[in-house]
Design a protein around this motif. Structure first.
Motif, PDB file in Angstrom:
ATOM      1  N   UNK A 283      27.679  47.813  59.089  1.00  0.00           N
ATOM      2  CA  UNK A 283      27.346  46.433  58.716  1.00  0.00           C
ATOM      3  C   UNK A 283      28.042  46.021  57.417  1.00  0.00           C
ATOM      4  N   UNK A 284      28.165  46.936  56.508  1.00  0.00           N
ATOM      5  CA  UNK A 284      28.868  46.621  55.255  1.00  0.00           C
ATOM      6  C   UNK A 284      30.336  46.289  55.553  1.00  0.00           C
ATOM      7  N   UNK A 285      30.920  47.062  56.480  1.00  0.00           N
ATOM      8  CA  UNK A 285      32.322  46.817  56.858  1.00  0.00           C
ATOM      9  C   UNK A 285      32.497  45.421  57.453  1.00  0.00           C
ATOM     10  N   UNK A 286      31.542  45.015  58.313  1.00  0.00           N
ATOM     11  CA  UNK A 286      31.615  43.671  58.911  1.00  0.00           C
ATOM     12  C   UNK A 286      31.544  42.602  57.823  1.00  0.00           C
ATOM     13  N   UNK A 287      30.610  42.792  56.864  1.00  0.00           N
ATOM     14  CA  UNK A 287      30.465  41.823  55.770  1.00  0.00           C
ATOM     15  C   UNK A 287      31.747  41.751  54.932  1.00  0.00           C
ATOM     16  N   UNK A 288      32.313  42.917  54.647  1.00  0.00           N
ATOM     17  CA  UNK A 288      33.560  42.961  53.858  1.00  0.00           C
ATOM     18  C   UNK A 288      34.681  42.235  54.614  1.00  0.00           C
ATOM     19  N   UNK A 289      34.716  42.465  55.941  1.00  0.00           N
ATOM     20  CA  UNK A 289      35.755  41.818  56.760  1.00  0.00           C
ATOM     21  C   UNK A 289      35.605  40.300  56.700  1.00  0.00           C
ATOM     22  N   UNK A 290      34.364  39.801  56.770  1.00  0.00           N
ATOM     23  CA  UNK A 290      34.123  38.351  56.722  1.00  0.00           C
ATOM     24  C   UNK A 290      34.554  37.789  55.368  1.00  0.00           C
ATOM     25  N   UNK A 291      34.158  38.477  54.303  1.00  0.00           N
ATOM     26  CA  UNK A 291      34.501  38.011  52.950  1.00  0.00           C
ATOM     27  C   UNK A 291      36.010  37.993  52.761  1.00  0.00           C
ATOM     28  N   UNK A 292      36.670  39.063  53.229  1.00  0.00           N
ATOM     29  CA  UNK A 292      38.139  39.135  53.109  1.00  0.00           C
ATOM     30  C   UNK A 292      38.788  37.973  53.857  1.00  0.00           C
ATOM     31  N   UNK A 293      38.271  37.724  55.054  1.00  0.00           N
ATOM     32  CA  UNK A 293      38.807  36.630  55.866  1.00  0.00           C
ATOM     33  C   UNK A 293      38.681  35.300  55.118  1.00  0.00           C
ATOM     34  N   UNK A 294      37.500  35.085  54.532  1.00  0.00           N
ATOM     35  CA  UNK A 294      37.263  33.843  53.793  1.00  0.00           C
ATOM     36  C   UNK A 294      38.220  33.711  52.612  1.00  0.00           C
ATOM     37  N   UNK A 295      38.387  34.769  51.879  1.00  0.00           N
ATOM     38  CA  UNK A 295      39.265  34.737  50.700  1.00  0.00           C
ATOM     39  C   UNK A 295      40.696  34.409  51.112  1.00  0.00           C
TER      40      UNK A 295
END
Lengths: 173, 189
Positions: free
Chosen positions: A90-102
């Protein structure tokens, strides 16, 4: 009347006397019936102690110990690994979303001129972030993210259930 | 085969995560450790429960085993100390016995050697050994059954070698005196 002490006889029996002392003891044993009788009794005890009984525990002892080890140390450790891997997922998914947004924000930002103030830049970035979050969590995108999370929860739940079943089976044994 | 490997290699394997290999260690030491515990605790059920606790403790402390001494010495020390804890928790009147090596032994065997048809001499001697105080019975067990030296036993009991020898000799003398006083030498030969 004994001439040899119990201590000397024990040391003689264990072969701890030097040559001279040993010969003296042997001479006394040869001549004194009382000492010989005492030594023979001691030797008898020593010989029988050499074949002292070895007791056997119940046949299940090894299984019982191994089950206790599994339940006390191995299963909790595996459970920790499991929880850790689910949390990592789940942390990886959150990191992926944040990276995408950035990445999206940076790529959509207008070229900066030197005159633009820092406060303007922060305002622009936060504005863009809110817009992207709105886009990401609305309509079709929301259902995609929701599906990913639901799938993750379902898979974790399945493995967690299986794991608990396995643990209970071990406890039952 | 793993069963034939030395203790250290099996322990290394367990430390690497093959916890099932620990069953080889359990199988290897269970009988001798059980004999030691039964002679100390004078009770089969207590001995069996304590034996399990000893193996669990040893497994949990396996990373603390540095290999400075033999695994057997390390494990029997755990067994001995666990049995002492068990004894003190049962509040038996052993305090004097556990600290003194000069106690007088009141030995008596339930086995009637003279009138017995089979004349099981080992059973008779074993019966007498079980009458010895815990510490003395431990020394006899480790010396004769486990074939350990006085030096190794002193490491397990945390006593000097001379104290171990004193206890060994006193135990033998007590048994010897018993069979002389009861005129049993002829029956035992």
């Amino acid at each position: 009347m004994n001439k040899l002490s119990d201590e000397i006889l024990n040391s003689y029996l264990d072969g701890e006397l030097d040559n001279q002392k040993r010969k003296e003891v042997e001479e006394i044993l040869h001549n004194s019936e009382d000492d010989r009788k005492t030594f023979n009794a001691l030797k008898l005890v020593h010989n029988h102690l050499s074949s002292i009984v070895e007791y056997k525990p119940s046949l299940k002892i090894t299984d019982n110990v191994m089950n206790r080890i599994r339940n006390k140390f191995v299963l909790p450790r595996r459970q920790n690994y499991f929880v850790l891997s689910v949390a990592s997922f789940f942390i990886l998914i959150c990191v992926a979303i944040i990276t995408y947004l950035v990445v999206v924000i940076i790529s959509s930002a207008p070229p900066q001129s030197e005159s633009i103030q820092i406060s303007d830049t922060v305002y622009q970035i936060s504005d863009a972030l809110i817009n992207e979050l709105k886009k990401l969590f609305s309509g079709k995108n929301l259902s995609i993210i929701g599906s990913i999370f639901s799938l993750g929860i379902m898979i974790s739940g399945y493995f967690f259930f299986e794991h608990q079943k396995h643990s209970k089976a071990h406890l039952g044994n | 085969m793993m069963e034939n490997l030395p203790d250290q290699e099996i322990i290394d394997s367990v430390r690497k995560g093959n916890e099932a290999d620990y069953s080889i260690i359990v199988d290897r030491y269970k009988d001798k450790a059980f004999s030691l515990l039964k002679r100390m605790l004078k009770n089969e059920q207590d001995a069996e429960e304590t034996l399990q606790d000893c193996f669990i403790k040893a497994y949990n402390s396996l990373n603390n085993f540095k290999g400075d001494s033999k695994f057997s010495t390390w494990f029997y020390r755990i067994a001995y100390n666990t049995a002492l804890t068990k004894l003190s928790s049962k509040k038996r009147k052993t305090e004097n016995e556990m600290t003194s090596i000069d106690g007088h032994f009141d030995l008596r065997s339930d086995y009637d050697l003279v009138n017995s048809e089979t004349k099981d001499l080992n059973k008779f001697i074993n019966d007498l050994v079980n009458q010895l105080p815990e510490k003395h019975a431990t020394v006899i067990n480790l010396y004769y059954l486990n074939e350990m030296s006085c030096d190794e036993i002193s490491n397990i009991l945390n006593l000097s070698v001379s104290n171990i020898k004193v206890m060994l000799h006193r135990s033998r003398n007590a048994l010897k005196n018993y069979i002389i006083e009861n005129d049993l030498v002829e029956d035992l030969i």
